[in-house]
Design a protein around this motif. Structure first.
Motif, PDB file in Angstrom:
ATOM      1  N   THR A 106       0.822  -1.210   0.000  1.00  0.00           N
ATOM      2  CA  THR A 106       0.000   0.000   0.000  1.00  0.00           C
ATOM      3  C   THR A 106       0.859   1.264   0.000  1.00  0.00           C
ATOM      4  N   LYS A 107       1.958   1.232   0.737  1.00  0.00           N
ATOM      5  CA  LYS A 107       2.828   2.400   0.854  1.00  0.00           C
ATOM      6  C   LYS A 107       3.823   2.518  -0.299  1.00  0.00           C
ATOM      7  N   HIS A 108       4.004   1.457  -1.064  1.00  0.00           N
ATOM      8  CA  HIS A 108       5.020   1.466  -2.133  1.00  0.00           C
ATOM      9  C   HIS A 108       4.417   0.967  -3.445  1.00  0.00           C
ATOM     10  N   LYS A 109       3.361   1.637  -3.880  1.00  0.00           N
ATOM     11  CA  LYS A 109       2.702   1.228  -5.120  1.00  0.00           C
ATOM     12  C   LYS A 109       3.650   1.340  -6.314  1.00  0.00           C
ATOM     13  N   ARG A 110       4.462   2.377  -6.338  1.00  0.00           N
ATOM     14  CA  ARG A 110       5.367   2.575  -7.483  1.00  0.00           C
ATOM     15  C   ARG A 110       6.425   1.481  -7.571  1.00  0.00           C
ATOM     16  N   LYS A 111       6.860   0.997  -6.434  1.00  0.00           N
ATOM     17  CA  LYS A 111       7.897  -0.032  -6.424  1.00  0.00           C
ATOM     18  C   LYS A 111       7.349  -1.433  -6.638  1.00  0.00           C
ATOM     19  N   VAL A 112       6.079  -1.632  -6.329  1.00  0.00           N
ATOM     20  CA  VAL A 112       5.505  -2.984  -6.371  1.00  0.00           C
ATOM     21  C   VAL A 112       4.467  -3.126  -7.478  1.00  0.00           C
ATOM     22  N   ILE A 113       3.415  -2.321  -7.420  1.00  0.00           N
ATOM     23  CA  ILE A 113       2.281  -2.519  -8.327  1.00  0.00           C
ATOM     24  C   ILE A 113       2.617  -2.108  -9.757  1.00  0.00           C
ATOM     25  N   PHE A 114       3.191  -0.923  -9.937  1.00  0.00           N
ATOM     26  CA  PHE A 114       3.478  -0.429 -11.286  1.00  0.00           C
ATOM     27  C   PHE A 114       4.409  -1.358 -12.071  1.00  0.00           C
ATOM     28  N   PRO A 115       5.525  -1.835 -11.482  1.00  0.00           N
ATOM     29  CA  PRO A 115       6.381  -2.781 -12.241  1.00  0.00           C
ATOM     30  C   PRO A 115       5.664  -4.067 -12.617  1.00  0.00           C
ATOM     31  N   ILE A 116       4.800  -4.561 -11.729  1.00  0.00           N
ATOM     32  CA  ILE A 116       4.075  -5.800 -12.013  1.00  0.00           C
ATOM     33  C   ILE A 116       3.104  -5.602 -13.171  1.00  0.00           C
ATOM     34  N   VAL A 117       2.362  -4.485 -13.147  1.00  0.00           N
ATOM     35  CA  VAL A 117       1.418  -4.195 -14.233  1.00  0.00           C
ATOM     36  C   VAL A 117       2.161  -3.980 -15.540  1.00  0.00           C
ATOM     37  N   LYS A 118       3.289  -3.292 -15.487  1.00  0.00           N
ATOM     38  CA  LYS A 118       4.100  -3.062 -16.681  1.00  0.00           C
ATOM     39  C   LYS A 118       4.559  -4.379 -17.288  1.00  0.00           C
ATOM     40  N   LYS A 119       4.999  -5.304 -16.458  1.00  0.00           N
ATOM     41  CA  LYS A 119       5.444  -6.614 -16.949  1.00  0.00           C
ATOM     42  C   LYS A 119       4.257  -7.454 -17.431  1.00  0.00           C
ATOM     43  N   SER A 120       3.082  -7.242 -16.856  1.00  0.00           N
ATOM     44  CA  SER A 120       1.883  -7.943 -17.330  1.00  0.00           C
ATOM     45  C   SER A 120       1.530  -7.508 -18.750  1.00  0.00           C
ATOM     46  N   PHE A 121       1.663  -6.209 -19.035  1.00  0.00           N
ATOM     47  CA  PHE A 121       1.455  -5.722 -20.396  1.00  0.00           C
ATOM     48  C   PHE A 121       2.504  -6.300 -21.339  1.00  0.00           C
ATOM     49  N   ALA A 122       3.757  -6.386 -20.870  1.00  0.00           N
ATOM     50  CA  ALA A 122       4.817  -6.965 -21.703  1.00  0.00           C
ATOM     51  C   ALA A 122       4.530  -8.432 -22.007  1.00  0.00           C
ATOM     52  N   LEU A 123       4.005  -9.156 -21.018  1.00  0.00           N
ATOM     53  CA  LEU A 123       3.653 -10.563 -21.234  1.00  0.00           C
ATOM     54  C   LEU A 123       2.523 -10.698 -22.243  1.00  0.00           C
ATOM     55  N   LEU A 124       1.519  -9.838 -22.139  1.00  0.00           N
ATOM     56  CA  LEU A 124       0.422  -9.844 -23.109  1.00  0.00           C
ATOM     57  C   LEU A 124       0.945  -9.535 -24.509  1.00  0.00           C
ATOM     58  N   GLY A 125       1.826  -8.538 -24.621  1.00  0.00           N
ATOM     59  CA  GLY A 125       2.404  -8.194 -25.921  1.00  0.00           C
ATOM     60  C   GLY A 125       3.207  -9.336 -26.513  1.00  0.00           C
ATOM     61  N   LEU A 126       3.967 -10.043 -25.674  1.00  0.00           N
ATOM     62  CA  LEU A 126       4.753 -11.184 -26.149  1.00  0.00           C
ATOM     63  C   LEU A 126       3.844 -12.294 -26.661  1.00  0.00           C
ATOM     64  N   LYS A 127       2.769 -12.564 -25.953  1.00  0.00           N
ATOM     65  CA  LYS A 127       1.838 -13.610 -26.387  1.00  0.00           C
ATOM     66  C   LYS A 127       1.170 -13.248 -27.709  1.00  0.00           C
ATOM     67  N   LEU A 128       0.783 -11.982 -27.852  1.00  0.00           N
ATOM     68  CA  LEU A 128       0.165 -11.543 -29.111  1.00  0.00           C
ATOM     69  C   LEU A 128       1.173 -11.600 -30.260  1.00  0.00           C
ATOM     70  N   LEU A 129       2.426 -11.258 -29.972  1.00  0.00           N
ATOM     71  CA  LEU A 129       3.470 -11.308 -31.002  1.00  0.00           C
ATOM     72  C   LEU A 129       3.703 -12.736 -31.475  1.00  0.00           C
ATOM     73  N   VAL A 130       3.704 -13.667 -30.538  1.00  0.00           N
ATOM     74  CA  VAL A 130       3.886 -15.078 -30.894  1.00  0.00           C
ATOM     75  C   VAL A 130       2.697 -15.585 -31.702  1.00  0.00           C
ATOM     76  N   LEU A 131       1.512 -15.079 -31.401  1.00  0.00           N
ATOM     77  CA  LEU A 131       0.295 -15.528 -32.087  1.00  0.00           C
ATOM     78  C   LEU A 131       0.125 -14.886 -33.467  1.00  0.00           C
ATOM     79  N   LEU A 132       0.854 -13.811 -33.728  1.00  0.00           N
ATOM     80  CA  LEU A 132       0.660 -13.036 -34.950  1.00  0.00           C
ATOM     81  C   LEU A 132       0.813 -13.850 -36.240  1.00  0.00           C
ATOM     82  N   PRO A 133       1.835 -14.713 -36.383  1.00  0.00           N
ATOM     83  CA  PRO A 133       1.983 -15.452 -37.654  1.00  0.00           C
ATOM     84  C   PRO A 133       0.791 -16.319 -38.031  1.00  0.00           C
ATOM     85  N   ILE A 134      -0.018 -16.704 -37.027  1.00  0.00           N
ATOM     86  CA  ILE A 134      -1.153 -17.564 -37.354  1.00  0.00           C
ATOM     87  C   ILE A 134      -2.197 -16.813 -38.173  1.00  0.00           C
TER      88      ILE A 134
END
Length: 287
Positions: A106-134
């Protein structure tokens, strides 16, 4: 552990502390209700302004503003859902390991929540990139199927149709296999928000070697429980139970790599806060 032992252990953990998972599940239901309310308000406001708003009609998205609005809404909803789901995942990890990190997060949202959400978007982007050739294979299947329906397809076109169909099936199988290999990434980044995204992906792929059947057997063992979802009320029990089972499975698959960094960070921060409070008390008493 076998699937039966894993599910029994999950049930024991939830029985000892049932309130936290239930609250986490209610947060998720509240989020879904909030989406419905927001979409209803958007519809009412746009209708009052004289605009048409038809979410499930494809012709509505022909306008550029509608496409941009759709992308904005989906991005916002995914960011919100990712934040809430990762916080819930963190909650079930705390219940499993008997750790407490809520105040620190709760006290360190920038250190904990923001990096996790950022990496979640990166994971979604990676999955979509892998799926693109289909998409190339699907386009070939649809194009040559239309030619066949019109009776205009040639022998060469039939060969290309079969190649497109085969490529789509094979690539889809590879995508599913790779997605299963990445299934531990979401736990790695929650356990250590500072970890590099690509290091987390590499570690997940490494840990999931020869474990795909184990993961599939786990999900198949839960199929009878999912059948209860035709009713609404079993969700109150199934969601916490399923989430706790997934945490235990991830902990088993990761083995010695299950290293939760947040409790140590939380304890260091609590000590710092305690020292600061003591200094403040001493300063006040000195006057």
């Amino acid at each position: 552990m076998t699937n039966k032992q894993l599910k029994q252990k999950a049930l024991e953990i939830l029985t000892k502390s049932p309130e936290t998972p239930i609250v986490a599940m209610l947060y998720m239901i509240t989020f879904m209700a909030l989406i419905v309310i927001i979409e209803s308000l958007i519809y009412i406001v746009l209708t009052m302004l004289g605009f048409e708003y038809h979410v499930f009609v494809s012709s509505f998205y022909e306008a550029n503003y509608a496409k941009l609005f759709l992308v904005f809404r989906l991005t916002l909803y995914y960011a919100s859902f990712s934040t809430l789901s990762n916080l819930n995942r963190r909650t079930f990890i705390n219940v499993t390991d008997s750790s407490e990190t809520g105040r620190f997060i709760t006290k360190h949202k920038r250190k904990v929540i923001f990096p996790i959400v950022k990496k979640s978007f990166a994971l979604l982007g990676l999955k979509l990139l892998v799926l693109l050739p289909i998409s190339v294979g699907i386009y070939g299947v649809v194009y040559f199927a239309q030619l066949s329906l019109r009776g205009e397809i040639t022998l060469f076109g039939m060969v290309l149709f079969m190649l497109s169909l085969g490529f789509s099936i094979v690539w889809l199988g590879e995508c599913v296999h790779y997605y299963m290999s990445l299934s531990l990434v979401k736990y790695i980044i929650v356990l250590n928000p500072r970890v590099n995204f690509f290091d987390a992906c590499d570690l997940s792929v490494k840990l999931m070697e020869n474990q795909h059947l184990r993961l599939m057997s786990f999900y198949f063992s839960l199929l009878p429980i999912f059948l209860l979802l035709i009713f609404a009320y079993p969700l109150l029990l199934i969601y916490p139970y399923f989430s706790e089972c997934k945490v235990l499975l991830a902990k088993e698959l990761m083995g010695n790599h299950w290293q939760d960094k947040l409790p140590a960070m939380s304890r260091r921060w609590e000590k710092q806060q305690s020292r600061l409070e003591n200094k403040a008390v001493q300063a006040l008493t000195s006057f």
